[in-house]
Motif scaffolding. Structure first.
Motif, PDB file in Angstrom:
ATOM      1  N   PRO A 139       0.829  -1.205   0.000  1.00 51.71           N
ATOM      2  CA  PRO A 139       0.000   0.000   0.000  1.00 51.71           C
ATOM      3  C   PRO A 139       0.868   1.262   0.000  1.00 51.71           C
ATOM      4  N   GLU A 141       0.473   3.697   1.796  1.00 53.56           N
ATOM      5  CA  GLU A 141       0.671   4.106   3.194  1.00 53.56           C
ATOM      6  C   GLU A 141       1.958   3.525   3.776  1.00 53.56           C
ATOM      7  N   ASN A 142       2.384   2.362   3.295  1.00 54.05           N
ATOM      8  CA  ASN A 142       3.637   1.785   3.760  1.00 54.05           C
ATOM      9  C   ASN A 142       4.850   2.446   3.127  1.00 54.05           C
ATOM     10  N   PRO A 162      -3.149   1.212  12.844  1.00 51.42           N
ATOM     11  CA  PRO A 162      -2.776   2.289  11.935  1.00 51.42           C
ATOM     12  C   PRO A 162      -3.960   3.184  11.591  1.00 51.42           C
ATOM     13  N   GLU A 170      -1.048   5.874   7.466  1.00 50.97           N
ATOM     14  CA  GLU A 170      -0.067   5.199   8.308  1.00 50.97           C
ATOM     15  C   GLU A 170       0.140   3.779   7.786  1.00 50.97           C
ATOM     16  N   LYS A 204       0.386  -0.078   6.925  1.00 58.06           N
ATOM     17  CA  LYS A 204      -0.514  -1.184   7.229  1.00 58.06           C
ATOM     18  C   LYS A 204       0.272  -2.424   7.653  1.00 58.06           C
TER      19      LYS A 204
END
Length: 276
Positions: free
Chosen positions: A114, A116-117, A130, A134, A136
């Motif tokens: 993702p 987000e990572n 998370p 933020e 995952k």
């Protein structure tokens, strides 16, 4: 490429999903927000190779990598090395630079992750779920401590093809497959230096910390590890701060984060118990 004793290299992520960064409003992302680039933090990867070339006084490499035009050119030739493809799967791109300034590319498959990572707004506190932007979970890695200290050197400060000390640490930790969700901490006599392929972050006094790195190579300052690209990104955006992490401060089962220029930020759990 020349037959010199070693070359400089960096590994980064190629991922067309990174071109979504501007549309997602991730204006803190840096390179990928400004350029809509599929190359993860390419500017920082160029910088890390350039700093090493300056240290070893590789004139041709310094000239080829210096300046804004050089960064644009690097992005162009990297894209040419990957080629045009209808398959949007992410890749690990390895950029190798020798003392003559010659640049070579290799690419390999790498798992999807993702956004987000890759570009987190913050790192969640231990034990917390998370939030928006933020990283995952999963993936969730096991983080073990090397049995033997590794002496600091120019080859632990800069990323080069001389990696016998990292290979040895991974062998001692029983990491035989790059797909293993396991990482080993490289240590000096007293404190954590870095991971074998990642930067670690530990929760200390209510904040995430990562071992300090000297701005230039030093036999005394910092903990002896590398200033990785994702590490630099995290420090500049306040996700973590520099602080020495004594080996004897590590706690079995504590949650931490690890990051790299290929796989972004992933959760890890410290394991002080070795299995046979």
């Amino acid at each position: 490429m020349s037959d010199s004793a070693f070359s400089l290299f960096t590994s980064l992520r190629y991922d067309v999903a990174l071109q979504q960064v501007p549309a997602r409003g991730l204006d803190y992302a840096g390179w990928n927000h400004h350029t809509q680039s599929p190359f993860y933090m390419l500017d920082y990867h160029r910088d890390r190779i350039l700093k090493a070339a300056v240290h070893w006084q590789w004139k041709e490499a310094v000239e080829k990598l210096s300046g804004d035009d050089a960064l644009v050119q690097l992005a162009r030739v990297a894209q040419e090395a990957i080629g045009s493809t209808s398959d949007p799967k992410p890749l690990r791109l390895r950029i190798v630079v020798d003392s003559n300034g010659d640049i070579a590319f290799q690419h390999f498959d790498t798992p999807a992750l993702p956004l987000e990572n890759l570009l987190p707004k913050r790192l969640p506190n231990p034990g917390s779920a998370p939030g928006p932007n933020e990283p995952k979970v999963p993936p969730r890695f096991t983080l073990v401590v090397d049995d033997d200290p590794t002496p600091r050197s120019e080859f632990t400060h800069f990323k080069t093809t001389k990696r016998v000390m990292y290979d040895a640490a991974r062998q001692r930790a029983g990491i035989t497959d790059p797909r293993d969700q396991k990482e080993v901490l490289i240590i000096n006599d007293k404190s954590v230096m870095e991971g074998s392929t990642t930067t670690p972050y530990f929760w200390r006094s209510g904040r995430w910390v990562t071992p300090p790195v000297s701005p230039i190579f030093s036999w005394d300052d910092g903990c002896g590890g590398q200033d990785g690209t994702s590490r630099r990104w995290a420090l500049q955006r306040g996700l973590a701060v520099e602080q020495a992490v004594p080996v004897d401060s590590l706690v079995d089962g504590e949650e931490c984060w690890i990051s790299s220029g290929v796989s972004g930020f992933r959760l890890a759990v410290v394991s002080l118990r070795r299995t046979a």
